[in-house]
Design a protein around this motif. Structure first.
Motif, PDB file in Angstrom:
ATOM      1  N   HIS A 119      62.387   8.791 -23.615  1.00  0.00           N
ATOM      2  CA  HIS A 119      62.963   8.721 -24.960  1.00  0.00           C
ATOM      3  C   HIS A 119      62.158   7.777 -25.853  1.00  0.00           C
ATOM      4  O   HIS A 119      62.048   8.009 -27.061  1.00  0.00           O
ATOM      5  CB  HIS A 119      64.415   8.261 -24.876  1.00  0.00           C
ATOM      6  N   TYR A 120      61.588   6.730 -25.273  1.00  0.00           N
ATOM      7  CA  TYR A 120      60.800   5.785 -26.065  1.00  0.00           C
ATOM      8  C   TYR A 120      59.572   6.469 -26.666  1.00  0.00           C
ATOM      9  O   TYR A 120      59.283   6.335 -27.854  1.00  0.00           O
ATOM     10  CB  TYR A 120      60.382   4.602 -25.190  1.00  0.00           C
ATOM     11  N   PHE A 121      58.845   7.217 -25.838  1.00  0.00           N
ATOM     12  CA  PHE A 121      57.648   7.904 -26.343  1.00  0.00           C
ATOM     13  C   PHE A 121      58.014   9.026 -27.307  1.00  0.00           C
ATOM     14  O   PHE A 121      57.277   9.286 -28.266  1.00  0.00           O
ATOM     15  CB  PHE A 121      56.817   8.441 -25.178  1.00  0.00           C
ATOM     16  N   HIS A 122      59.134   9.700 -27.065  1.00  0.00           N
ATOM     17  CA  HIS A 122      59.568  10.735 -27.996  1.00  0.00           C
ATOM     18  C   HIS A 122      59.901  10.143 -29.360  1.00  0.00           C
ATOM     19  O   HIS A 122      59.648  10.771 -30.401  1.00  0.00           O
ATOM     20  CB  HIS A 122      60.785  11.473 -27.438  1.00  0.00           C
ATOM     21  N   SER A 123      60.460   8.934 -29.366  1.00  0.00           N
ATOM     22  CA  SER A 123      60.838   8.310 -30.639  1.00  0.00           C
ATOM     23  C   SER A 123      59.614   7.905 -31.457  1.00  0.00           C
ATOM     24  O   SER A 123      59.652   7.896 -32.686  1.00  0.00           O
ATOM     25  CB  SER A 123      61.718   7.085 -30.373  1.00  0.00           C
ATOM     26  N   ILE A 124      58.505   7.557 -30.791  1.00  0.00           N
ATOM     27  CA  ILE A 124      57.288   7.136 -31.488  1.00  0.00           C
ATOM     28  C   ILE A 124      56.382   8.328 -31.794  1.00  0.00           C
ATOM     29  O   ILE A 124      55.769   8.401 -32.868  1.00  0.00           O
ATOM     30  CB  ILE A 124      56.526   6.093 -30.650  1.00  0.00           C
ATOM     31  N   PHE A 125      56.294   9.268 -30.858  1.00  0.00           N
ATOM     32  CA  PHE A 125      55.432  10.445 -31.015  1.00  0.00           C
ATOM     33  C   PHE A 125      56.303  11.702 -30.860  1.00  0.00           C
ATOM     34  O   PHE A 125      56.370  12.274 -29.762  1.00  0.00           O
ATOM     35  CB  PHE A 125      54.307  10.437 -29.984  1.00  0.00           C
ATOM     36  N   PRO A 126      56.964  12.131 -31.916  1.00  0.00           N
ATOM     37  CA  PRO A 126      57.923  13.248 -31.813  1.00  0.00           C
ATOM     38  C   PRO A 126      57.309  14.553 -31.315  1.00  0.00           C
ATOM     39  O   PRO A 126      58.003  15.355 -30.689  1.00  0.00           O
ATOM     40  CB  PRO A 126      58.450  13.397 -33.255  1.00  0.00           C
ATOM     41  N   GLU A 127      56.039  14.795 -31.599  1.00  0.00           N
ATOM     42  CA  GLU A 127      55.410  16.064 -31.218  1.00  0.00           C
ATOM     43  C   GLU A 127      54.803  16.019 -29.817  1.00  0.00           C
ATOM     44  O   GLU A 127      54.232  17.009 -29.357  1.00  0.00           O
ATOM     45  CB  GLU A 127      54.318  16.420 -32.224  1.00  0.00           C
ATOM     46  N   LEU A 128      54.935  14.896 -29.143  1.00  0.00           N
ATOM     47  CA  LEU A 128      54.318  14.730 -27.828  1.00  0.00           C
ATOM     48  C   LEU A 128      55.135  15.431 -26.753  1.00  0.00           C
ATOM     49  O   LEU A 128      56.351  15.231 -26.646  1.00  0.00           O
ATOM     50  CB  LEU A 128      54.198  13.238 -27.504  1.00  0.00           C
ATOM     51  N   GLN A 129      54.458  16.267 -25.944  1.00  0.00           N
ATOM     52  CA  GLN A 129      55.090  16.896 -24.786  1.00  0.00           C
ATOM     53  C   GLN A 129      55.047  15.896 -23.627  1.00  0.00           C
ATOM     54  O   GLN A 129      54.008  15.313 -23.343  1.00  0.00           O
ATOM     55  CB  GLN A 129      54.352  18.179 -24.396  1.00  0.00           C
ATOM     56  N   ILE A 130      56.181  15.709 -22.947  1.00  0.00           N
ATOM     57  CA  ILE A 130      56.277  14.718 -21.864  1.00  0.00           C
ATOM     58  C   ILE A 130      56.784  15.403 -20.606  1.00  0.00           C
ATOM     59  O   ILE A 130      57.780  16.144 -20.640  1.00  0.00           O
ATOM     60  CB  ILE A 130      57.207  13.556 -22.248  1.00  0.00           C
ATOM     61  N   VAL A 131      56.114  15.152 -19.499  1.00  0.00           N
ATOM     62  CA  VAL A 131      56.457  15.751 -18.212  1.00  0.00           C
ATOM     63  C   VAL A 131      56.587  14.645 -17.174  1.00  0.00           C
ATOM     64  O   VAL A 131      55.764  13.725 -17.133  1.00  0.00           O
ATOM     65  CB  VAL A 131      55.383  16.770 -17.763  1.00  0.00           C
ATOM     66  N   CYS A 132      57.617  14.726 -16.337  1.00  0.00           N
ATOM     67  CA  CYS A 132      57.790  13.785 -15.220  1.00  0.00           C
ATOM     68  C   CYS A 132      57.249  14.432 -13.948  1.00  0.00           C
ATOM     69  O   CYS A 132      57.508  15.612 -13.683  1.00  0.00           O
ATOM     70  CB  CYS A 132      59.260  13.422 -15.047  1.00  0.00           C
ATOM     71  N   PHE A 133      56.521  13.644 -13.138  1.00  0.00           N
ATOM     72  CA  PHE A 133      55.834  14.230 -11.986  1.00  0.00           C
ATOM     73  C   PHE A 133      55.756  13.216 -10.853  1.00  0.00           C
ATOM     74  O   PHE A 133      55.707  12.006 -11.084  1.00  0.00           O
ATOM     75  CB  PHE A 133      54.407  14.660 -12.377  1.00  0.00           C
ATOM     76  N   THR A 134      55.742  13.718  -9.633  1.00  0.00           N
ATOM     77  CA  THR A 134      55.414  12.909  -8.464  1.00  0.00           C
ATOM     78  C   THR A 134      54.934  13.819  -7.350  1.00  0.00           C
ATOM     79  O   THR A 134      55.444  14.930  -7.176  1.00  0.00           O
ATOM     80  CB  THR A 134      56.614  12.081  -7.970  1.00  0.00           C
ATOM     81  N   SER A 135      53.954  13.368  -6.629  1.00  0.00           N
ATOM     82  CA  SER A 135      53.452  14.108  -5.470  1.00  0.00           C
ATOM     83  C   SER A 135      54.145  13.667  -4.190  1.00  0.00           C
ATOM     84  O   SER A 135      53.919  14.248  -3.134  1.00  0.00           O
ATOM     85  CB  SER A 135      51.938  13.902  -5.321  1.00  0.00           C
ATOM     86  N   PHE A 136      54.994  12.638  -4.285  1.00  0.00           N
ATOM     87  CA  PHE A 136      55.658  12.084  -3.106  1.00  0.00           C
ATOM     88  C   PHE A 136      57.161  11.945  -3.372  1.00  0.00           C
ATOM     89  O   PHE A 136      57.687  10.833  -3.422  1.00  0.00           O
ATOM     90  CB  PHE A 136      55.078  10.718  -2.749  1.00  0.00           C
ATOM     91  N   PRO A 137      57.885  13.043  -3.567  1.00  0.00           N
ATOM     92  CA  PRO A 137      59.325  12.927  -3.835  1.00  0.00           C
ATOM     93  C   PRO A 137      60.067  12.376  -2.633  1.00  0.00           C
ATOM     94  O   PRO A 137      59.697  12.631  -1.480  1.00  0.00           O
ATOM     95  CB  PRO A 137      59.741  14.366  -4.133  1.00  0.00           C
TER      96      PRO A 137
END
Length: 533
Positions: free
Chosen positions: A227-245
């Motif tokens: 939410h922090y990055f969305h508030s500063i860069f509204p057009e930014l696509q954000i993805v959460c990732f991990t190779s070790f769930p």
């Protein structure tokens, strides 16, 4: 104002005649010794920087005299003086540590006020020598501007090797979409706004922010950063990732600090979390101009293979899959491959860029579903970019990690894994920085070195923590059998970079909003970090 020329004269006089190895203490087995420079391995692009740059991760030349320099892409950082190192060591031995939890909150606008070196304009009418000369001149002018504006002690560690910056330029030119990989524990450290602005405004390309290693942070914190990055860069696509769930029934025992991530069998890479999110983000950007059906089919196939493996099946079917790889030699990549046409020949090229040790190569392995890229916790392991065809219409490009210039605290950079732990000459103050933010003494159950001297409540300094850890782990110097505090300090820093002593930065106002209910759908990581945050 700091004058760059005066600075070079000071540094040159300081290091002229310095041929001995630098010894930082008798209590250390290795003594924090800096390896002497080998002039035959010098790959810097300017003689004016030879006295102020320290090159780390030196590799031996291959046998047989082949025309290849393994140190061409070595990490180049600003060299610290002996006086600075000795002063910091004295601080580690004397200053009493105090808990400073409020300093965990960071803002990206306060860390990155500097630009990054960009490739000068060129065309195919210029010769190779002319292009390289123009790049070297532009890079030198960039460094001159940086050191005219700031003193070296004000700046963070950042890359001084032009060859590594050239790798970034090539990847940005050949990619259709850039994936900026960040470690979710320190995302503001790994997100240079200047890079985002250049890709979006100048290159007219899209960028996706990947919050990687979400298994090392609480889901609430991951959502907060998103939410922090969305508030500063509204057009930014954000993805959460991990190779070790981690599983929901993961062990919450603090003793897990001594456990490493288990090594994966080939099919276990298919269990990476975030591939579907990334596919949806790419579909939104591509808008039907590239057929991504094969990518969705691959994700479904990898998920089925992972479920089959969890049920006790074999992973032979997954090993039969062939991944097409492209390697570029030095001659083919010198001028790069600039192309204004996006999605050329119906192929989507994803460029994986970011700082060292944020998990770029692990992300590539997670997307492919098996190990195709060598990984290491040592920054600078990836030397040059390589491409891998995920599907016939999707190509991945893995770029070496780059440290952008900023005003980030150097201790925080070390804890984030940006600087090789084995190359740190004075690790004690960084241990103190960590101990002021998480209770290392309680987590590791350390006994104060002066506890037997009758002190009821002895105060801790960074040196005491290192000595106590050396005593507990049995780290001794080879000759005098003293506690090896240097080795102990390095061990503590490795625990931090590996995520077993987990320090997480927080977005502004996170403490006030921590009690609010988070949206579970925003985070695909199923479990909390088992360490103290």
């Amino acid at each position: 104002m700091w004058r760059y020329t005066n600075f070079l004269l000071i540094v040159e006089n300081t290091f002229t005649g310095l041929t001995d190895e630098l010894n930082l203490g008798q209590n250390s087995r290795s003594g924090g010794i800096e390896k002497p420079l080998d002039e035959n391995m010098d790959t810097s692009d300017g003689e004016s920087l030879s006295h102020m740059v320290r090159k780390v991760n030196q590799q031996p030349r291959p046998y047989g005299g082949r025309n290849y320099d393994p140190n061409r892409y070595r990490l180049h950082f600003f060299r610290e003086t002996r006086e600075e190192l000795e002063h910091r060591k004295k601080i580690a031995q004397e200053r009493i540590l105090q808990q400073r939890s409020l300093f965990l909150e960071l803002m990206v606008s306060k860390l990155y006020v500097l630009d990054f070196p960009k490739r000068p304009v060129w065309d195919y009418h210029m010769s190779k020598e002319q292009v390289l000369e123009r790049e070297e001149k532009s890079f030198q002018e960039y460094l001159n501007r940086i050191y005219c504006q700031y003193e070296p002690t004000q700046l963070s560690y950042f890359e001084h090797n032009l060859e590594t910056w050239r790798q970034l330029w090539r990847v940005m030119e050949m990619s259709d979409i850039l994936l900026l990989i960040t470690d979710v524990r320190y995302p503001v450290l790994h997100f240079p706004p200047a890079l985002y602005s250049f890709i979006r405004t100048d290159m007219k390309k899209s960028l996706i922010l990947v919050l990687n290693k979400i298994d090392l942070a609480p889901p609430a914190l991951v959502v907060a950063w998103k939410h922090y990055f969305h508030s500063i860069f509204p057009e930014l696509q954000i993805v959460c990732f991990t190779s070790f769930p981690r599983s929901k029934s993961g062990d919450q025992n603090p003793e897990g600090v001594f456990r490493k991530r288990q090594k994966r069998r080939p099919s276990h890479w298919a269990a990476a979390v975030g591939s579907t999110q990334l596919l949806k983000a790419c579909e939104t950007i591509v808008a039907g101009r590239v057929n991504l059906t094969c990518w969705q089919e691959k994700i479904d196939k990898d998920a089925a293979a992972s479920s089959h493996q969890d049920a006790g099946g074999s992973d032979e079917d997954n090993e039969d899959e062939t991944i097409s790889m492209e390697h570029f030699d030095d001659a083919s990549e010198e001028l790069g491959m600039p192309c204004q046409e996006l999605y050329k020949e119906g192929v989507l090229t994803l460029g994986c860029v970011g700082f060292p040790n944020v998990g770029k190569s692990s992300l590539v392995n997670g997307l492919v579903g098996r190990k195709v890229v060598s990984t290491s916790r040592t920054p600078g392991h990836t030397k040059y970019f390589q491409t891998y065809f995920l599907t016939p219409s999707v190509r991945l490009c893995d770029c070496p990690g780059l440290i952008f210039p900023s005003l980030v605290n150097r201790h925080l950079q070390i804890l984030a894994g940006i600087y090789p732990v084995s190359q740190i000459q004075e690790p004690y103050t960084t241990v103190g920085y960590l101990a002021e933010r998480i209770p290392i003494q309680k987590i590791l159950k350390l006994k104060h070195p002066k506890e037997n001297e009758g002190s009821a409540d002895p105060h801790w300094c960074a040196w005491d923590i290192c000595e106590a850890w050396a005593e507990k782990r049995g780290y001794k110097t080879a000759k005098a059998a003293r506690n090896d505090v240097y080795r102990a300090a390095n061990s503590l820093l490795r625990l931090a970079t590996d995520g077993r002593l987990c320090l997480c930065m927080q977005p502004p106002e996170y403490g006030k909003c921590k009690g609010r209910k988070t949206e579970a759908s925003d985070v695909t990581a199923p479990s909390l970090c088992t360490k103290v945050i």
